[in-house]
Scaffold this motif. Sequence first.
Motif, short mmCIF file in Angstrom:
data_model
loop_
_atom_site.label_atom_id
_atom_site.label_comp_id
_atom_site.label_asym_id
_atom_site.label_seq_id
_atom_site.Cartn_x
_atom_site.Cartn_y
_atom_site.Cartn_z
N TYR A 21 37.57 46.19 51.21
CA TYR A 21 37.29 46.92 50.26
C TYR A 21 38.40 46.69 49.21
CZ TYR A 21 36.14 50.81 47.46
OH TYR A 21 35.70 51.61 46.26
N LEU A 22 38.21 46.31 48.24
CA LEU A 22 39.18 46.00 47.26
C LEU A 22 39.37 47.09 46.28
CD1 LEU A 22 38.58 42.27 46.38
CD2 LEU A 22 40.07 43.17 48.21
N HIS A 205 33.09 50.30 36.87
CA HIS A 205 32.83 49.06 37.58
C HIS A 205 33.95 48.05 37.53
CE1 HIS A 205 28.70 49.64 37.60
NE2 HIS A 205 28.61 50.38 36.44
N PRO A 206 34.14 47.17 38.53
CA PRO A 206 35.34 46.23 38.43
C PRO A 206 35.28 45.29 37.35
CG PRO A 206 33.46 45.49 39.98
CD PRO A 206 33.11 46.79 39.50
N GLY A 207 36.25 44.69 37.03
CA GLY A 207 36.27 43.83 36.08
C GLY A 207 35.90 42.54 36.56
N VAL A 208 35.66 41.53 35.65
CA VAL A 208 34.90 40.18 36.14
C VAL A 208 35.91 39.53 37.33
CG1 VAL A 208 34.54 37.87 35.67
CG2 VAL A 208 33.83 39.82 34.10
N GLU A 209 37.16 39.45 37.21
CA GLU A 209 37.92 38.75 38.06
C GLU A 209 38.03 39.67 39.55
OE1 GLU A 209 39.22 35.68 37.92
OE2 GLU A 209 38.49 35.61 35.91
N ARG A 210 37.92 40.95 39.58
CA ARG A 210 37.84 41.66 40.54
C ARG A 210 36.52 41.62 41.53
NH1 ARG A 210 40.94 45.23 43.29
NH2 ARG A 210 42.54 45.09 41.62
N GLU A 211 35.59 41.58 40.40
CA GLU A 211 34.19 41.55 41.12
C GLU A 211 34.07 40.14 41.69
OE1 GLU A 211 30.93 42.91 38.67
OE2 GLU A 211 29.82 43.49 40.47
N GLU A 213 36.20 38.50 43.27
CA GLU A 213 36.98 38.61 44.54
C GLU A 213 36.20 39.40 45.42
OE1 GLU A 213 41.03 39.94 44.68
OE2 GLU A 213 41.20 39.87 42.42
N ILE A 214 35.43 40.53 45.13
CA ILE A 214 34.66 41.46 45.88
C ILE A 214 33.50 40.39 46.37
CG2 ILE A 214 33.18 43.04 46.01
CD1 ILE A 214 34.85 44.59 43.90
N LEU A 215 32.97 39.49 45.63
CA LEU A 215 31.70 38.77 45.92
C LEU A 215 32.28 37.75 47.17
CD1 LEU A 215 30.04 38.00 42.51
CD2 LEU A 215 28.88 39.35 44.34
N ARG A 216 33.31 37.23 46.85
CA ARG A 216 33.85 36.11 47.77
C ARG A 216 34.18 36.70 49.21
NH1 ARG A 216 33.57 31.00 47.50
NH2 ARG A 216 35.67 30.58 47.58
N ALA A 227 29.69 32.81 42.07
CA ALA A 227 30.42 34.21 42.14
C ALA A 227 30.82 34.66 40.61
CB ALA A 227 31.47 34.26 43.08
N ARG A 228 31.41 33.64 39.99
CA ARG A 228 31.81 34.01 38.79
C ARG A 228 30.59 33.96 37.61
NH1 ARG A 228 36.26 33.72 35.69
NH2 ARG A 228 37.47 32.93 37.56
N ASP A 229 29.60 33.18 37.79
CA ASP A 229 28.59 33.67 36.96
C ASP A 229 27.63 34.82 37.31
OD1 ASP A 229 28.65 31.04 35.83
OD2 ASP A 229 27.21 30.02 36.69
N VAL A 230 27.77 35.27 38.58
CA VAL A 230 27.17 36.61 38.59
C VAL A 230 27.93 37.60 38.08
CG1 VAL A 230 26.79 37.94 41.00
CG2 VAL A 230 25.74 35.57 40.86
N ALA A 231 29.22 37.45 38.28
CA ALA A 231 30.14 38.41 37.87
C ALA A 231 30.01 38.50 36.41
CB ALA A 231 31.59 38.42 38.12
#
Length: 303
Positions: A21-22, A205-211, A213-216, A227-231
């Motif tokens: 959990y980030l 909602h998380p920012g792009v970079e944090r999202e 990280e969450i996806l990874r 993951a970058r495209d999805v975020a």
Amino acid sequence: MNIHDATSADQVQTILGNQDYLADQGLATAIFLALRLKRPLLLEGEAGVGKTEVAKALAAASGGKLIRLQCYEGLDAAQAVYEWDYAKQLLHLRAAEATGAAQGLETKTLEDEMYQERFLIRRPLMQALASESGTPPVLLIDEVDRADDEFEAFLLEILSDYSVTVPELGTFTAEQPPVVIITSNRTRDVHDALKRRCFYHWVEHPGVEREIEILRLRAPEVSLSLARDVALVAAELRQMGLYKPPGVAETIDWAEALVTVGVDDLDEEAFASTISALLKYREDQQRASARGFGDILALVRQG
């Protein structure tokens, strides 16, 4: 390290990260203060931003039992605190009559037998207060905004004293207060009286970079580029004023769905065919389609 031993918000971040959990700095600080000062933590935010997951991660990080009370309209004290097992009471009474044990007993004596702890069914709030394990349990009061005003008022007493009174048995007081996480999707305003008893944090909602990280972290089979495209797409859709913007759970679902159908390079066709994993309302899907899946992809990739 147990999360109860954390001495800073940074340590809370690290410990929760070990549980996948980030938390950002603001949320980690709110959790740290709630744990240190033994106060409930009220988390508000849109559905899907990870509020419920906080309680699960805290339970895993502390070793405490997770006790969940899902709130809904019509929820009352009997369903949340305790009720009597009438079936067992009736069986006990019939057995006493059949064996002659009830013969000669005064009515009050017989009634007292009916209201012993063995006939008490402990619901989530009482389970949390009566826990005898060495580690405090984590009590999740989920979506309190769905409950009626009367139930919210009832919570005030329990959260103030961490005790509850059963008229027939007396008062049960927690030997060690549970860690209390209350969530709200803000479908209605939570009363000020409840907020005053809690630490409060709005979960964004998380920012792009944090999202990313969450996806990874939560879906390690997803490549970094996907993951970058999805975020990026999720962040763009959240700006469109959709009825139900995608939450973190939906972005994880979408990323996993794309991998499952063999997509590693997101394109318009893959976007269109898997959109149901990301947007759960037809009207939202139609709005995204009208905007143009290819146009959205091109926009987010341009930065």
